[in-house]
Design a protein around this motif. Structure first.
Motif, mmCIF file in Angstrom:
data_model
loop_
_atom_site.group_PDB
_atom_site.id
_atom_site.type_symbol
_atom_site.label_atom_id
_atom_site.label_comp_id
_atom_site.label_asym_id
_atom_site.label_seq_id
_atom_site.Cartn_x
_atom_site.Cartn_y
_atom_site.Cartn_z
ATOM 1 N N ARG A 4 0.850 -1.193 0.000
ATOM 2 C CA ARG A 4 0.000 0.000 0.000
ATOM 3 C C ARG A 4 0.883 1.240 0.000
ATOM 4 O O ARG A 4 1.688 1.441 0.899
ATOM 5 N N ILE A 5 0.718 2.024 -1.014
ATOM 6 C CA ILE A 5 1.479 3.271 -1.140
ATOM 7 C C ILE A 5 0.609 4.397 -0.595
ATOM 8 O O ILE A 5 -0.548 4.549 -1.009
ATOM 9 N N PRO A 6 1.135 5.178 0.343
ATOM 10 C CA PRO A 6 0.320 6.260 0.911
ATOM 11 C C PRO A 6 0.041 7.350 -0.126
ATOM 12 O O PRO A 6 0.797 7.547 -1.074
ATOM 13 N N LYS A 7 -1.065 8.027 0.085
ATOM 14 C CA LYS A 7 -1.455 9.120 -0.803
ATOM 15 C C LYS A 7 -0.451 10.265 -0.687
ATOM 16 O O LYS A 7 0.029 10.579 0.402
ATOM 17 N N ALA A 8 -0.101 10.873 -1.815
ATOM 18 C CA ALA A 8 0.875 11.963 -1.825
ATOM 19 C C ALA A 8 0.307 13.185 -1.127
ATOM 20 O O ALA A 8 -0.854 13.547 -1.308
ATOM 21 N N ARG A 9 1.146 13.818 -0.317
ATOM 22 C CA ARG A 9 0.739 15.037 0.378
ATOM 23 C C ARG A 9 0.900 16.229 -0.552
ATOM 24 O O ARG A 9 1.532 16.158 -1.599
#
Length: 105
Positions: A4-9
């Motif tokens: 799972r790749i976190p959402k870009a800030r």
């Protein structure tokens, strides 16, 4: 189990955007007519930038006046500690020695 790749800030998106603009700017300027397009955009946006800069100039001037004495003291301390004159004389001597050596050949 999938990775799972976190959402870009927002800061990451802005950083990648600036990097993309800086990376592709040389290619943009290689295209024909780039100077004319840049000139028209500058003529269009310059008055707005000049109006908005007056909003930032006084606080920046105040900050610079507050920081200047400390920066000046620090620069003087560093200048006193560094043997700049000795280094400059050594470099000058080495350059002259190299020139003399090459001229003798």
């Amino acid at each position: 189990m999938p990775v799972r790749i976190p959402k870009a800030r927002t800061t990451e998106i802005a950083t990648f955007g600036v990097a993309g603009v800086a990376g592709f700017a040389p290619f943009y300027f290689m295209l024909p007519g780039a100077e004319e397009r840049l000139a028209t955009q500058t003529a269009r946006w310059a008055p707005r930038w000049e109006r908005n800069i007056s909003y930032f100039a006084p606080p920046a001037r105040i900050i610079a006046q507050r920081v200047e004495p400390r920066v000046g003291r620090t620069v003087r301390k560093i200048d006193d500690r560094l043997p700049l004159e000795k280094v400059a004389k050594n470099v000058d001597r080495q350059i002259k020695y190299g020139i003399d050596k090459m001229s003798k050949q």
